[in-house]
Structure formats: C-alpha cells, structure tokens
Design an enzyme around this catalytic site. Sequence first.
Site, PDB file in Angstrom:
ATOM      1  N   ARG A  12     -56.902  58.512 -19.611  1.00 21.06           N
ATOM      2  CA  ARG A  12     -58.070  58.950 -19.042  1.00 21.06           C
ATOM      3  C   ARG A  12     -58.622  57.175 -18.437  1.00 21.06           C
ATOM      4  NH1 ARG A  12     -57.267  59.882 -25.103  1.00 21.06           N
ATOM      5  NH2 ARG A  12     -57.985  62.455 -24.946  1.00 21.06           N
TER       6      ARG A  12
ATOM      7  N   LYS B  29     -59.688  56.732 -27.475  1.00 18.72           N
ATOM      8  CA  LYS B  29     -60.618  57.962 -27.430  1.00 18.72           C
ATOM      9  C   LYS B  29     -60.218  57.940 -29.161  1.00 18.72           C
ATOM     10  CE  LYS B  29     -63.148  61.570 -26.595  1.00 18.72           C
ATOM     11  NZ  LYS B  29     -62.766  63.152 -25.874  1.00 18.72           N
TER      12      LYS B  29
ATOM     13  N   HIS C 268     -59.361  62.225 -14.032  1.00 16.12           N
ATOM     14  CA  HIS C 268     -58.767  62.994 -14.878  1.00 16.12           C
ATOM     15  C   HIS C 268     -58.644  64.389 -14.667  1.00 16.12           C
ATOM     16  CE1 HIS C 268     -59.990  62.898 -18.892  1.00 16.12           C
ATOM     17  NE2 HIS C 268     -60.404  64.309 -19.191  1.00 16.12           N
TER      18      HIS C 268
ATOM     19  N   ARG D  10     -54.439  63.703 -15.083  1.00 12.77           N
ATOM     20  CA  ARG D  10     -54.087  63.527 -16.863  1.00 12.77           C
ATOM     21  C   ARG D  10     -53.878  65.502 -16.497  1.00 12.77           C
ATOM     22  NH1 ARG D  10     -54.751  61.393 -21.920  1.00 12.77           N
ATOM     23  NH2 ARG D  10     -56.545  63.929 -23.335  1.00 12.77           N
TER      24      ARG D  10
ATOM     25  N   HIS E  12     -53.846  64.564 -27.122  1.00 15.65           N
ATOM     26  CA  HIS E  12     -55.235  66.104 -28.511  1.00 15.65           C
ATOM     27  C   HIS E  12     -55.532  65.719 -29.991  1.00 15.65           C
ATOM     28  CE1 HIS E  12     -55.498  67.535 -24.628  1.00 15.65           C
ATOM     29  NE2 HIS E  12     -56.113  66.676 -24.541  1.00 15.65           N
TER      30      HIS E  12
ATOM     31  N   TYR F 189     -53.706  73.896 -20.859  1.00 22.80           N
ATOM     32  CA  TYR F 189     -52.327  74.489 -19.486  1.00 22.80           C
ATOM     33  C   TYR F 189     -52.100  74.828 -19.948  1.00 22.80           C
ATOM     34  CZ  TYR F 189     -54.584  69.677 -19.692  1.00 22.80           C
ATOM     35  OH  TYR F 189     -55.206  68.175 -20.178  1.00 22.80           O
TER      36      TYR F 189
END
Length: 435
Positions: free
Chosen positions: A291, A316, A380, A383, A406, A415
């Site tokens: 990120r 995050k 992003h 990423r 995640h 994805y």
Amino acid sequence: MLRVRTCETGGYAYYSVYLSEGDPREGLLEGNPWCKPDGVQPRHWKMPLTIQSKNFLKGLSQDRRSGGKGEKTPIRLLILRGNRLRVPVYPGPAGLRYFKSLAYRRYDAVNKHWTLPYTDKVLAKVKEVLAPMYPEIEVEDRRAKKAKKKTKRLREHYRSCPEEMKEKLRVKRYSESTVRTYTSMFSEFLSYHYAHSPEEITADQIKAYMRHLVAEREVSESYQNQMINAVKFYYEKVLGGQRRTYFVERPRSGRNLPTVLSQKEMSALLKGIPNVKHKTIVTVIYSCGLRISELISMKVSDIDYGSRRILLKQAKGKKDRYVPLAERTELMVKAYLKRYNPEEYLFEGPSGGQYSPSSVRKFLKRYSKAVGVKKNVCPHTLRHSCATHLLENGVDLRYIQHLLGHNDSKTTEVYTHITEMGLDNIKNPLDQLDL
C-alpha cells in the site's frame, strides 16, 4: 430478408422463421440448438416460443449485413467504471456459453444487455464471438471520472470539528490519515447544519444529509461510508454512545473489479522510468505488493538483506508483517541507497522526512501516459497487478493473502475473477454427455 411469425399447431406454439436465399445468417440458425428445419419448405425453421428464442431472433434482426442496401450497423461495447464491459446485443449460442462461464456476469432483462468483468482478454474474446454476427464493433471507454458536484457554502457557515473528537481519535490510536479524514468530514457535516449545535441535530436530519450526498452531490459509496463512520464516531464515542445514527442506511457495495496492468504493460512502465528514485519506488510497490502508506513509512533499517525480506511495521490494522525482497529489487534498492543516501526513511522528500504520497501518484500517472498505458494507474494498481501476476504464475492464494496483509481470504479471492488462468482447461459437463 428475415421474417418471423408466431404459429400454433396441435396446441404447440412456436416461432416460424424464414430467410431469403443467400442470407449469411442461415449459418447462425443452423448452429442454434433450439432451431429445427421445417422439413417441408426450404429456408424455414421452427423455434420454441421462449425468451431465449426471442432474444436470439432479436439479435438476428439487428444484424443487417444483408439488408436491402447492404447497410452495416456497428455495435458499441461500453467499458464502464468498476471495470465492467457492457454488451448491448444478443451474442449468439457460442457467446452465451462464454458469458455464462464468467464470474460476476449479469444480464439485464429490462434493458436487454449483458455486463461482464472487463479485462483485455475478455474484450478480445467477446469481439471474437460477436464477429460472425456483427462485423463492425466499436469500443467506448467510459471510465473517466466525472467532476464531483460541490456545494458552495458561505465562509460564515463554516464549523470546525470539535477538539474533543480529535483528541478521542488520537487516544484510541487511530492513524493520522483516519484522523484527518474523520475530522474533515465531520466539519463538513456540521457546516451543512450550521444553524444547529451538534447536540441539536436529530437522527432524521442525519439521514436527510446522507440522502443529499447521494442524490445531489453524487458521492461514491466509499465516501458515503466514511461520512457515516465519522458521524457515528462523534455521537457514539465522543458523546457517550448515543445510538441515533445506528439506523442510517449504508450503500450497497458494488462488485467492482480492480484495475490491473498486464505483465507486458508493467514491463513497459518500468522501462519507461528514467529517474532512479522513481523507478525504485515503483519496483518496490509492485514487487512487494505494498500500500502507499506502507511504502512511505518504510525505513532503511526495516530491510533485512540476510533473510531477503522487509519488515512492515504497524501497517493497516496496526499489524506487522514481512514481505519478500526479490533479487532484482535488492540490487535496485542498493543502487538507489548508494546514490541518494537517505537518513531514516527509505524514500524521503527533498527536505527530509517521509516522501509525499501525492508525488508518487503524480509521477506514476505521468509515466503511464508516456509509455502508452491508457488505464487509470495509481499506486494501488501496482499492488493489484502484483497479486494477479502471482496468481497467474501459480502461487497459492493463501500465500498471496499473507503477502498483501488481508484479514479475510474473500478479499484476496477477487483476483481469481481478474485472471483467466486455467479457464481454457476447464471441461464443461455438457461436453461429457452422450448426446
């Protein structure tokens, strides 16, 4: 010439279809599994009276290659925001089979069009299946962002965010980015209700403001959600848990697929960046799946060359995690460090301190445009591209989830709907039947 009429024989209703001699659409009728030759009259077919037959015949009528004057009517495929591809015509039996093999495809029975997840491969395949029926196909990209409608407010109506809300956010260890977002949005909310103190604003007024954001200002779903969270934080956390905003309706989250660069586009982008510092930034984001906040917070001391990995501290969700350091990335980082010699952060601004996220966004857009990438590229996007390319190279989804940080595997599973890896090897169960 195409003629269609509704007939009934012995209580059986059907479409009676007639084509004039030499009409090239005859092959499409022969290839339709629902269409049967009349057996008595030449160039006559029978089709069951179903919605599938109706849509098929509608598609045939739109194909005017053999019209009276040889007129050709081009069709237009639309690339919509959220990476969705709209197909406004009947795609034929082969096209239907392909459409139904895609995840997140949707048919609008009212407006008679399909929307599919957009990738370059999907677009190429759609053109391929439509080409026999529609030789002229145009593509229009409508993903350009619309200018947001801004509400002009008088300076004397401005209300700043209460200091107790800022203090509460910092006490609860919210990130500085979240503090800025919440305080800015709550200040905007108070300015809208400038005639009332925060304690006087009712739940109905809060709901009316949310409807104003959607109907008049046309804000995005994420913006509306952030505004709801900012308002809820003040009334529930700062004012002691009043539940007046619990019943504000949240927007439905759309299933928008992220923008992803192909490996060819990614290679062209890296080759087209002459600045060593900028090229190293793009390489680190892409190779590590970072990120933008993780990139600018990274320090020189976070790189472990011995184990070939980088420690991301307090990323995050206030979580630490390791990401691998690729061999090429290591060589590029060492060359960059030798040239720029940053003091604390891996990437620092001209006067020291953290590098500006807006600077990364600006030069990334500039270089993307220079090398001919027409997609809307942001940090992003790199990423997303990293995760997609790992999946296409056979990397396990669980590993990709850990790499990206995640919490929920469902976030990573998006994805699988971007890549078409392995779709060509899937055998349709219909092909296994003895018909």
